[in-house]
Scaffold this motif. Structure first.
Motif, mmCIF file in Angstrom:
data_model
loop_
_atom_site.group_PDB
_atom_site.id
_atom_site.type_symbol
_atom_site.label_atom_id
_atom_site.label_comp_id
_atom_site.label_asym_id
_atom_site.label_seq_id
_atom_site.Cartn_x
_atom_site.Cartn_y
_atom_site.Cartn_z
ATOM 1 N N PHE A 193 0.811 6.596 3.553
ATOM 2 C CA PHE A 193 0.326 6.375 2.081
ATOM 3 C C PHE A 193 0.375 4.915 1.568
ATOM 4 C CE2 PHE A 193 0.575 6.594 -2.674
ATOM 5 C CZ PHE A 193 -0.678 7.308 -2.903
ATOM 6 N N SER A 194 1.661 4.390 1.790
ATOM 7 C CA SER A 194 1.658 2.994 1.357
ATOM 8 C C SER A 194 0.985 2.122 2.200
ATOM 9 C CB SER A 194 3.213 2.617 1.859
ATOM 10 O OG SER A 194 4.068 3.474 0.801
ATOM 11 N N TYR A 195 0.457 2.422 3.284
ATOM 12 C CA TYR A 195 -0.121 1.560 4.399
ATOM 13 C C TYR A 195 -1.840 1.275 3.697
ATOM 14 C CZ TYR A 195 -2.876 -0.156 8.459
ATOM 15 O OH TYR A 195 -3.408 -1.057 9.448
ATOM 16 N N TYR A 196 -2.359 2.574 3.148
ATOM 17 C CA TYR A 196 -3.625 2.443 2.828
ATOM 18 C C TYR A 196 -3.719 2.294 1.387
ATOM 19 C CZ TYR A 196 -5.407 4.414 7.296
ATOM 20 O OH TYR A 196 -5.186 4.508 8.584
ATOM 21 N N THR A 197 -2.326 2.431 0.539
ATOM 22 C CA THR A 197 -2.554 2.362 -0.733
ATOM 23 C C THR A 197 -2.197 0.935 -1.385
ATOM 24 O OG1 THR A 197 -1.925 4.660 -1.312
ATOM 25 C CG2 THR A 197 -1.714 3.088 -2.924
ATOM 26 N N ALA A 198 -1.317 0.055 -0.623
ATOM 27 C CA ALA A 198 -0.761 -0.916 -1.025
ATOM 28 C C ALA A 198 -1.821 -1.991 -0.978
ATOM 29 C CB ALA A 198 0.287 -1.641 -0.001
ATOM 30 N N PRO A 199 -2.754 -2.238 -0.347
ATOM 31 C CA PRO A 199 -3.918 -3.112 -0.276
ATOM 32 C C PRO A 199 -4.764 -2.889 -1.731
ATOM 33 C CG PRO A 199 -3.632 -2.584 1.902
ATOM 34 C CD PRO A 199 -2.855 -1.381 1.138
#
Length: 343
Positions: free
Chosen positions: A19-25
């Motif tokens: 989730f963080s990998y796709y949400t952070a950007p």
């Protein structure tokens, strides 16, 4: 590696990472807006796809039956279904929820969906296989450890009947020759038996207790010799703080006493311990009757064979065990590290 013991935590951390990998950007680009967290729409679908593959397909078609083609077909079907539903959500559900849509060429979108799906499924599959391999290795190591413990227990127990057989024969002879010596022998035997019953079940014992036990045995053995100097024992080094496997040396010493030539000049038996901070050495030598004693090949005698087995189980190759017969003199040398672990 301890983290792999906590299954639920592993799964939570995995999905937090995805989730963080796709949400952070998106958070960096759009800030903390609804569009930045649009992955909430797709994560449940990815979760269903991943667990269908790692919990249903892999156990049935990889671990059990090794039908890799069926696994590949099932995985491709799951990923394809994921992409189709994602496509439906993007163009039908997102607009209803007020999320904007950036239209791209279909080939580009398909490539992007395939890349994302294979990355998520691939990571989950790799972790599943690694976890499976890790657990198999743990199980194998535990079985090997229990096997070694069992073998060591058997080898220790094999020492006792052989030892008792020799001692009881000596006491039987002493009863008719000297009742006082026989009484002293029984007292020594009781001390020896107490040690064997209490200490032999442990993996390690204090070296000073083991040496005391050996001294009691040798004191008992001396009763069967007419010359008190026939058996010579020496100890060099300190024994208070060290630990060793129990009953490791007694078969070697017992072998020297049992097979000695009582008609030889004193000392007919010599036993020497040398102890330093790292190693303990035992040297035994005894005279034997010529042509009446065969040199054991790598410890073919019961006692010496058991010693060599225990050495291999306890120390792998980190020990020395030499047997030599020169004319009418039989010699054994053993060297072991004071810090040991079962392999």
């Amino acid at each position: 590696m301890k983290i792999f013991k906590y299954r639920l935590l592993n799964h939570i951390l995995f999905w937090l990472f995805i989730f963080s990998y796709y949400t952070a950007p998106r958070v960096v680009g759009y800030g903390f807006t609804a569009e930045a967290f649009i992955n909430f729409l797709y994560i449940p679908l990815d979760i269903l796809t991943v667990y269908f593959i790692i919990e249903f397909l892999i156990p049935r078609f990889v671990f059990r039956t090794r039908k890799l083609l069926l696994f590949a077909i099932g995985a491709l079907f799951a990923i394809g279904l994921n992409i189709m539903i994602s496509h439906f959500i993007m163009f039908n559900i997102q607009p209803l929820l007020g999320f904007w849509i950036m239209k791209k060429p279909f080939i580009y979108e398909l490539f992007e969906w395939l890349t994302n799906s294979f990355m998520i499924v691939g990571m989950a599959t790799a972790l599943k296989l690694f976890s499976y391999s890790y657990n198999i290795q743990l199980t194998k190591s535990e079985l090997e450890r229990k096997t070694v413990q069992s073998e060591l227990g058997i080898l220790r127990s094999q020492v006792n009947p052989h030892f008792l057989f020799n001692v009881l024969n000596n006491i039987d002879a002493l009863i008719y020759e000297d009742k006082e010596k026989a009484s002293n022998a029984i007292v020594l035997l009781s001390k020896i038996m107490r040690y064997m019953l209490q200490e032999s079940k442990h993996e390690q014992v204090k070296l000073n207790k083991e040496i005391s036990y050996i001294e009691d045995y040798l004191e008992l053995a001396k009763l069967s010799f007419s010359d008190p100097d026939f058996l010579k024992f020496s100890l060099n080094g300190l024994t208070k703080t060290n630990h060793i496997p129990p009953l490791l040396f007694i078969p070697i010493i017992e072998n020297a006493v049992k097979h000695c030539n009582k008609q030889s000049e004193s000392p007919g038996i010599e036993i020497e311990f040398s102890i330093n901070d790292e190693n303990i050495e035992l040297k035994t030598s005894n005279y034997v009757k010529r042509n009446n004693f065969k040199l054991p090949n790598s410890g073919t005698g019961t006692g010496l064979k058991n010693v060599e087995k225990r050495l291999k189980l306890l120390y792998n190759e980190n020990y020395k065990f030499d047997i030599n017969q020169n004319m009418d003199k039989f010699e054994v040398f053993i060297k072991i590290p004071l810090k040991y672990s079962i392999k």
